[in-house]
Scaffold this active site. Structure first.
Site, mmCIF file in Angstrom:
data_model
loop_
_atom_site.group_PDB
_atom_site.id
_atom_site.type_symbol
_atom_site.label_atom_id
_atom_site.label_comp_id
_atom_site.label_asym_id
_atom_site.label_seq_id
_atom_site.Cartn_x
_atom_site.Cartn_y
_atom_site.Cartn_z
ATOM 1 C CG ASP A 168 9.835 1.274 -9.205
ATOM 2 O OD1 ASP A 168 8.822 1.564 -9.068
ATOM 3 O OD2 ASP A 168 10.736 1.112 -8.435
ATOM 4 C CG ASP B 149 9.719 6.767 -6.314
ATOM 5 O OD1 ASP B 149 9.944 7.908 -6.934
ATOM 6 O OD2 ASP B 149 8.737 6.701 -5.734
#
Length: 241
Positions: A8, A10
């Site tokens: 991922d 953020d």
């Protein structure tokens, strides 16, 4: 032996949310209340579209945005981890699946010279219009009831693996590194030899723990990380196996 690392972005690669970090460009570094309160759950991309219109209307230019975005901090230990992966690319394929956007991720990775570490980035397509406004679109359409309407990470992961198989590439193990609620759907797709690495104290870890409590645990192994040094230690063990 080849491993697939799925990241991922953020709160995983960078230690902030890139979409909220951009607000530092806004007048007084904040958004008007009406705009802030216009977000509806599951419709983040449309909300960000309105934020980018506001920034454009406020005279915020592409250069201002790029300067701001490249000051976003990496998560503790992440610079070393990405350097390590870059040096061992013959063992690791590495992709990003993120609800951020192509412009932000591109700026951040290129500024830190990490773009070569990643084989592919799957995120919402963004571009600057002829009038200089940043526009963002949904990544794809899908029918998954668990995910935000613009992105089902499980669908992305499954399609990527299918495409790799067609090319004759299969992986000994998948390692999924993330933090958010929208990372649970792809984690539930992982098999027993795979590893989910949720960030300590974040939504993904809590949701995985809740599934175990409900006696429907995920099939893969779970290793919690608090700094990217934990991830690197695991990868070093993995390549010694």
């Amino acid at each position: 032996m080849k491993f697939l690392l799925v990241f991922d972005f953020d709160h995983t690669i960078v230690d902030e949310n890139s979409d909220t970090w951009i607000v530092k460009c806004a007048p007084e570094k904040k958004l008007p209340n009406g705009l802030r309160n216009s977000y509806r759950p599951g419709h983040w991309t449309e909300y960000m579209g309105r934020v980018f219109v506001y920034l454009g209307d406020s005279g915020v230019k592409e250069d201002d945005m790029e300067r701001t975005m490249t000051t976003i901090p990496f998560t503790a230990g992440m610079v070393d981890l990405l350097g390590f992966i870059g040096k061992n690319k013959e063992l690791f394929d590495c992709i990003i699946v993120s609800d951020s956007n192509t412009v932000f991720i591109d700026w951040i990775l290129k500024a830190a010279d990490f773009h070569k570490v990643f084989d592919e980035v799957f995120t919402n397509p963004a571009a600057f219009s002829s009038t200089g406004y940043l526009t963002v679109q949904s990544f794809h359409a899908h029918h998954c009831p668990k995910c935000p309407k613009n992105l089902c990470k499980r669908k992305v992961l499954k399609e990527f693996l299918d495409k790799q198989l067609e090319r004759g590439v299969s992986y000994t193990r998948l390692v999924y590194i993330g933090d958010g609620g929208n990372d649970l759907c792809p984690v539930m797709f992982l098999k027993k030899d795979d590893v989910a690495m949720p960030r300590q104290g974040y939504t993904l870890e809590k949701k995985i723990a809740q599934l175990a409590q409900d006696l429907s645990p995920v099939e893969c192994s779970v290793l919690v990380w608090s700094s990217a040094t934990d991830i690197m230690s695991y990868l070093k063990l993995l390549i010694k196996e």
